[in-house]
Scaffold this active site. Structure first.
Site, mmCIF file in Angstrom:
data_model
loop_
_atom_site.group_PDB
_atom_site.id
_atom_site.type_symbol
_atom_site.label_atom_id
_atom_site.label_comp_id
_atom_site.label_asym_id
_atom_site.label_seq_id
_atom_site.Cartn_x
_atom_site.Cartn_y
_atom_site.Cartn_z
ATOM 1 N N GLU A 175 0.822 -1.211 0.000
ATOM 2 C CA GLU A 175 0.000 0.000 0.000
ATOM 3 C C GLU A 175 0.855 1.259 0.000
ATOM 4 O O GLU A 175 2.032 1.235 0.332
ATOM 5 C CB GLU A 175 -0.948 0.025 1.204
ATOM 6 N N GLU A 318 4.386 -0.664 1.742
ATOM 7 C CA GLU A 318 4.621 -0.911 0.304
ATOM 8 C C GLU A 318 4.564 -2.391 -0.072
ATOM 9 O O GLU A 318 4.546 -2.733 -1.245
ATOM 10 C CB GLU A 318 5.974 -0.349 -0.156
#
Length: 351
Positions: A175, A318
């Site tokens: 994300e 991430e």
């Protein structure tokens, strides 16, 4: 719940217990003391149950980076400005972020999805599935409508199914979204029962005053919206995020198709809590990657019943922790596939 979401939830079935038992027994025939490979043995058994295969092939691996912005950043909850979300999407697309480096090393592909970035993203390689230009400030009302939350969940389901149809056999959650630790802390507080103070951490690196602002913002959001803690969708729409909803949908889509999904850090775990609320069986399809430095992450994993494989004090997000775990999952499967048995190696068993 929409028909699409209901069908996905209904498609999530229990793990293949027969295959799990077969791999469990086979592990005991390999040239090693019983249980001596610890978590690797547990992972190989879980993966067998997920896929229904003794030694599944994980040739194509993907980490899905869901990107979305949060209206609550207006409350001063982040050390970085909101525009960083959009800038980092370009960085992902250009291969320059930490997740790109680690994914290249792991032989995995990074799939970036704009599900709710506050600005327009026009760059090759980014999947534009925008539901809206960031969530609303949940201190003033719901972060999104029920319809928007369901749409974001369906984006995640669609992405999972498209990747699986394209031959990807294992997925990881990632994300990007300035302000998303605040939304995740709100979700974690509501769905685990811990206090807001216990759920809040430094996120992007805010100081003590910043932590106080995060706590106050979450408390105001809960007071204004009064989320139903027994309704994961209600919690998601009122204090969650578009990228969190997208990850939730990705988890459900993977589980419905019997594909392992590796859960990254705190934000991904908040999404996993929502997924569990919507479809309890989905937890069995999740493989925990690491325990982040966010204070409430370990508690969240414990409530999910997920044991993280790594503890590297990471808090980047991430999908970085999840991609690192790809190595260990593949190692667990290769042990079953390639290691000699006592009989085949001519090695004596214990008396």
């Amino acid at each position: 719940m929409s028909k699409r979401l209901e069908e996905t939830v209904k498609a999530i079935k229990p793990l293949d217990k027969v295959m799990m038992e077969e791999v469990r027994k086979y592990q005991d025939t390999l040239t090693k003391p019983t249980g001596s490979l610890g978590r690797l043995e547990e992972i190989s058994i879980q993966v067998a149950g997920i896929t229904g295969k003794k030694t599944p092939d994980f040739g194509k691996k993907a980490v899905v980076v869901m990107a979305g912005d949060h209206g609550v950043v207006a409350e001063g909850v982040s050390a970085f400005p909101q525009v960083v979300t959009q800038q980092m999407v370009y960085n992902f697309a250009n291969g320059g972020a930490a997740i790109n480096v680690l994914a290249r090393q792991a032989g995995a592909e990074v799939k970036v999805v704009d599900i709710g970035v506050a600005g327009d993203v026009e760059v090759p390689g980014v999947w534009v599935r925008k539901v809206k230009y960031g969530t609303n400030n949940f201190c003033q009302g719901p972060a999104m409508s029920k319809e928007e939350a369901i749409q974001a969940l369906e984006v995640g389901i669609d992405v999972a199914e498209e990747l699986i149809e394209d031959g990807f056999s294992i997925l990881a959650t990632g994300e990007m979204g300035i302000g998303n630790t605040t939304a995740s802390s709100a979700i974690v507080s509501l769905l685990t029962g811990c206090t807001v103070e216990e759920a809040v951490g430094p996120g992007t690196g805010v100081d003590n005053e910043g932590i106080k602002r995060k706590i106050n913002a979450i408390k105001r959001g809960i007071e204004v919206n009064k989320p139903d803690v027994n309704d994961a969708l209600d919690v998601l729409m009122k204090v969650g995020g578009l990228e969190i909803a997208g990850i939730t949908g990705l988890i459900l889509g993977a589980a419905a198709n019997r594909v392992p999904v590796v859960i990254d850090g705190f934000i991904s775990t908040a999404a996993a809590l929502v997924a569990k609320g919507l479809a309890p069986e989905s937890v069995n399809y999740m493989i925990g990657s690491h325990c982040s430095a966010e204070p409430a992450h370990r508690r969240s994993l414990e409530i999910l019943g997920i044991k993280p494989v790594l503890d590297l004090k990471m808090r980047l997000g991430e999908g970085t922790g999840a991609v690192l775990t790809f190595y260990l999952i593949e190692s667990a499967v290769r042990i079953v596939k390639e290691m000699a048995t006592f009989e085949s190696a001519g090695v004596a068993t214990k008396e």
